[in-house]
Design an enzyme around this catalytic site. Structure first.
Site, mmCIF file in Angstrom:
data_model
loop_
_atom_site.group_PDB
_atom_site.id
_atom_site.type_symbol
_atom_site.label_atom_id
_atom_site.label_comp_id
_atom_site.label_asym_id
_atom_site.label_seq_id
_atom_site.Cartn_x
_atom_site.Cartn_y
_atom_site.Cartn_z
ATOM 1 N N GLY A 181 -5.772 20.011 6.943
ATOM 2 C CA GLY A 181 -5.543 19.887 8.396
ATOM 3 C C GLY A 181 -4.064 19.968 8.712
ATOM 4 O O GLY A 181 -3.241 19.407 7.985
ATOM 5 N N ARG B 129 -8.593 25.822 4.587
ATOM 6 C CA ARG B 129 -9.279 25.140 3.491
ATOM 7 C C ARG B 129 -9.878 26.248 2.649
ATOM 8 O O ARG B 129 -10.323 27.262 3.181
ATOM 9 C CB ARG B 129 -10.320 24.177 4.052
ATOM 10 C CG ARG B 129 -9.645 23.045 4.857
ATOM 11 C CD ARG B 129 -10.559 21.910 5.183
ATOM 12 N NE ARG B 129 -9.826 20.782 5.748
ATOM 13 C CZ ARG B 129 -9.682 20.545 7.059
ATOM 14 N NH1 ARG B 129 -10.229 21.352 7.953
ATOM 15 N NH2 ARG B 129 -9.009 19.491 7.478
ATOM 16 N N ASP C 146 -4.496 14.615 0.185
ATOM 17 C CA ASP C 146 -4.974 14.385 -1.185
ATOM 18 C C ASP C 146 -5.621 15.616 -1.811
ATOM 19 O O ASP C 146 -5.401 15.924 -2.986
ATOM 20 C CB ASP C 146 -6.031 13.264 -1.179
ATOM 21 C CG ASP C 146 -5.381 11.893 -1.264
ATOM 22 O OD1 ASP C 146 -4.172 11.823 -1.516
ATOM 23 O OD2 ASP C 146 -6.115 10.897 -1.066
ATOM 24 N N THR D 175 -0.419 14.820 6.677
ATOM 25 C CA THR D 175 -1.714 14.552 7.298
ATOM 26 C C THR D 175 -1.549 13.506 8.388
ATOM 27 O O THR D 175 -0.789 12.545 8.208
ATOM 28 C CB THR D 175 -2.772 14.057 6.282
ATOM 29 O OG1 THR D 175 -3.903 13.560 7.004
ATOM 30 C CG2 THR D 175 -2.280 12.949 5.367
ATOM 31 N N ASP E 259 -3.697 11.457 9.094
ATOM 32 C CA ASP E 259 -4.591 10.333 8.784
ATOM 33 C C ASP E 259 -3.927 9.136 8.101
ATOM 34 O O ASP E 259 -4.533 8.071 8.023
ATOM 35 C CB ASP E 259 -5.740 10.802 7.871
ATOM 36 C CG ASP E 259 -6.716 11.707 8.602
ATOM 37 O OD1 ASP E 259 -6.663 11.748 9.839
ATOM 38 O OD2 ASP E 259 -7.539 12.370 7.932
ATOM 39 N N ASP F 282 -3.672 8.585 5.079
ATOM 40 C CA ASP F 282 -4.582 8.094 4.030
ATOM 41 C C ASP F 282 -4.158 8.527 2.627
ATOM 42 O O ASP F 282 -4.988 8.880 1.805
ATOM 43 C CB ASP F 282 -6.023 8.562 4.328
ATOM 44 C CG ASP F 282 -6.138 10.072 4.381
ATOM 45 O OD1 ASP F 282 -5.094 10.756 4.478
ATOM 46 O OD2 ASP F 282 -7.268 10.585 4.325
ATOM 47 N N ARG G 215 -11.870 10.709 9.740
ATOM 48 C CA ARG G 215 -13.265 10.752 9.255
ATOM 49 C C ARG G 215 -13.495 9.633 8.250
ATOM 50 O O ARG G 215 -14.451 8.897 8.342
ATOM 51 C CB ARG G 215 -13.524 12.125 8.621
ATOM 52 C CG ARG G 215 -14.968 12.565 8.703
ATOM 53 C CD ARG G 215 -15.104 13.999 8.235
ATOM 54 N NE ARG G 215 -14.659 14.956 9.216
ATOM 55 C CZ ARG G 215 -14.204 16.181 8.914
ATOM 56 N NH1 ARG G 215 -14.096 16.571 7.671
ATOM 57 N NH2 ARG G 215 -13.847 17.004 9.865
HETATM 58 P P1 ADP Z 1 -6.270 17.623 2.591
HETATM 59 O O1 ADP Z 1 -5.260 18.301 1.758
HETATM 60 O O2 ADP Z 1 -5.801 17.390 3.977
HETATM 61 O O3 ADP Z 1 -6.864 16.405 1.915
HETATM 62 P P2 ADP Z 1 -8.688 19.116 1.943
HETATM 63 O O4 ADP Z 1 -9.317 17.989 1.226
HETATM 64 O O5 ADP Z 1 -9.508 19.928 2.879
HETATM 65 O O6 ADP Z 1 -7.452 18.645 2.845
HETATM 66 O O7 ADP Z 1 -8.019 20.054 0.850
HETATM 67 C C1 ADP Z 1 -7.290 21.182 1.224
HETATM 68 C C2 ADP Z 1 -7.480 22.254 0.210
HETATM 69 O O8 ADP Z 1 -6.990 21.830 -1.062
HETATM 70 C C3 ADP Z 1 -8.941 22.636 -0.073
HETATM 71 O O9 ADP Z 1 -9.462 23.521 0.866
HETATM 72 C C4 ADP Z 1 -8.817 23.297 -1.430
HETATM 73 O O10 ADP Z 1 -8.345 24.619 -1.310
HETATM 74 C C5 ADP Z 1 -7.728 22.453 -2.101
HETATM 75 N N1 ADP Z 1 -8.375 21.448 -2.953
HETATM 76 C C6 ADP Z 1 -9.066 20.355 -2.560
HETATM 77 N N2 ADP Z 1 -9.569 19.696 -3.631
HETATM 78 C C7 ADP Z 1 -9.203 20.408 -4.723
HETATM 79 C C8 ADP Z 1 -9.425 20.258 -6.131
HETATM 80 N N3 ADP Z 1 -10.124 19.233 -6.626
HETATM 81 N N4 ADP Z 1 -8.877 21.174 -6.950
HETATM 82 C C9 ADP Z 1 -8.159 22.201 -6.460
HETATM 83 N N5 ADP Z 1 -7.928 22.402 -5.146
HETATM 84 C C10 ADP Z 1 -8.428 21.525 -4.288
HETATM 85 O O1 F6P Z 2 -7.353 15.272 8.051
HETATM 86 C C1 F6P Z 2 -6.951 15.389 9.372
HETATM 87 C C2 F6P Z 2 -8.162 15.467 10.282
HETATM 88 O O2 F6P Z 2 -7.693 15.655 11.597
HETATM 89 C C3 F6P Z 2 -9.112 14.275 10.216
HETATM 90 O O3 F6P Z 2 -8.665 13.161 10.960
HETATM 91 C C4 F6P Z 2 -10.357 14.876 10.769
HETATM 92 O O4 F6P Z 2 -11.489 14.184 10.296
HETATM 93 C C5 F6P Z 2 -10.331 16.281 10.227
HETATM 94 O O5 F6P Z 2 -8.982 16.579 9.941
HETATM 95 C C6 F6P Z 2 -10.885 17.296 11.174
HETATM 96 O O6 F6P Z 2 -10.872 18.525 10.560
HETATM 97 P P1 F6P Z 2 -11.206 19.899 11.296
HETATM 98 O O7 F6P Z 2 -9.920 20.442 11.796
HETATM 99 O O8 F6P Z 2 -11.799 20.734 10.229
HETATM 100 O O9 F6P Z 2 -12.133 19.599 12.440
#
Ligand code: ADP
Ligand code: F6P
Length: 324
Positions: free
Chosen positions: A15, A76, A107, A129, A131, A133, A175
């Site tokens: 995000g 993503r 994360d 982020t 969040d 978190d 979330r």
């Molecule tokens: P955030 O970075 O905000 O936590 P996501 O969890 O959607 O957001 O992760 C962002 C991107 O990071 C994912 O779409 C994917 O490309 C990559 N990613 C997430 N988890 C993994 C993983 N276990 N190994 C490798 N890449 C990952």
């Molecule tokens: O991680 C940031 C965030 O805005 C969360 O607070 C929310 O749950 C999520 O992303 C929403 O994601 P999307 O842009 O896919 O609706």
């Protein structure tokens, strides 16, 4: 001996968050000052796999520090969660001469960074982020702007809620994490705060609380509900039926992710961006930058991902006392 980095890649992933542009700008300019070449990767790991890689010079980040969103775009990418995708990503980095990578995201993005590091690309993560978190840091890029945006919006809802003597359920983002809800709940003086980490799904308790507060003469009743609990519209209908108090639901949604970053987000994101470059120049890899106990620090990504973060029980408790 640690290898010397010549070309630094930077991407935003997951995000978007206000302040990501300030971080990108700092990466580009600190790297140039340190004599490095900088490449921007568009659309996160998805763009890496598509080889959407651009040269970045100092002027390419002019006029961006005050802008929300991310000039590199974000995405993503499922493919990058597979070993094949990760290997392909590392090979593309090598093909483009990228020997250092800075990943700005949450994360999930750090798990991707961890994999690039394991494939020999020196990689540093920056916490981006809204969040808040990420366990190793008390600050994440974008949180300050997002809570201020939400707080201002909630103040506006409160005005009309008071005029009409209504109950308002306001849903904020988060979330799995209730930090935006907790901070807004305290900052906006909400009567109830529903956090994914704490909510017991006892709606009758809320109903009783509303009835009591009406008896005490309160003109409005603000409930901050986190996205992770959701269902604000149906909750409003049930609460109105049970209390007889007119109830409306407002979902703030993605407006919380946009807008010009606050001063804090600009300054902290700039500091973290520059620090990520400096860490790469020192030969560091598999690290993440955080802000803890009043200082900017770096952590091993594996250790950072293993840490757990908990909502402050004290702040949660006092939020109830302060809305008495
Ligand atoms: P955030 O970075 O905000 O936590 P996501 O969890 O959607 O957001 O992760 C962002 C991107 O990071 C994912 O779409 C994917 O490309 C990559 N990613 C997430 N988890 C993994 C993983 N276990 N190994 C490798 N890449 C990952
Ligand atoms: O991680 C940031 C965030 O805005 C969360 O607070 C929310 O749950 C999520 O992303 C929403 O994601 P999307 O842009 O896919 O609706």
């Amino acid at each position: 001996m640690s290898k010397e980095i010549n070309t630094i890649g930077v991407l935003t992933s997951g995000g978007d968050a206000p302040g990501m542009n300030a971080a990108i700008r700092a990466v580009v300019r600190e790297a140039i000052v340190k004599g490095k070449i900088v490449k921007g990767i568009k659309r996160g790991y998805a763009g890496l796999l598509q080889e959407e890689i651009i040269d970045m010079r100092a002027k390419d980040v002019s006029d961006t520090i005050q802008r929300g969103g991310t000039i590199l775009q974000t995405a993503r990418c499922m493919e990058f969660t597979t070993p094949e995708g990760q290997q392909a990503g590392a090979e593309i980095c090598k093909k483009h001469g990228i020997d250092g990578m800075i990943v700005i995201g949450g994360d999930g993005s750090f798990r991707g960074a961890q994999k690039l590091a394991a494939h020999g690309i020196n990689t540093i993560g920056l916490p981006g982020t809204i969040d808040l978190d990420i366990a190793c840091t008390e600050y994440t890029i974008g949180f300050d702007t997002a809570v201020n945006t939400a707080m201002e919006a909630i103040d506006k809802v409160r005005d009309t809620s008071t005029s009409h003597e209504r109950c308002s359920i306001i849903e904020v983002m988060g979330r799995g994490a209730g930090y935006i809800a907790l901070w807004c709940g305290i900052a906006n003086g909400a009567e109830d705060i529903l956090l994914p980490e704490k909510y017991d799904y006892d709606e009758q308790k809320i109903v009783n609380h509303i009835i009591e507060s009406r008896k005490k003469g309160k003109q409005h009743y603000i409930i901050i509900n986190a996205e992770g609990i959701g269902h604000s519209a149906s909750m409003a209908k049930r609460i109105e039926a049970a209390t007889g108090v007119e109830t409306r639901a407002t979902i703030l949604g993605h407006m919380q992710r946009g807008g010009s970053p606050t001063c804090k987000d600009r300054v902290y994101a700039s500091t973290m961006g520059a620090m990520a470059v400096d860490l790469l120049c020192e030969g560091k890899t598999n690290r993440v930058v955080g802000y803890l106990h009043g200082e900017f620090r770096d952590f091993d990504i594996d250790e950072a991902l293993a840490m757990e973060k908990e909502i402050s029980e004290y702040q949660f408790q006092i939020s109830k006392n302060l809305s008495v």
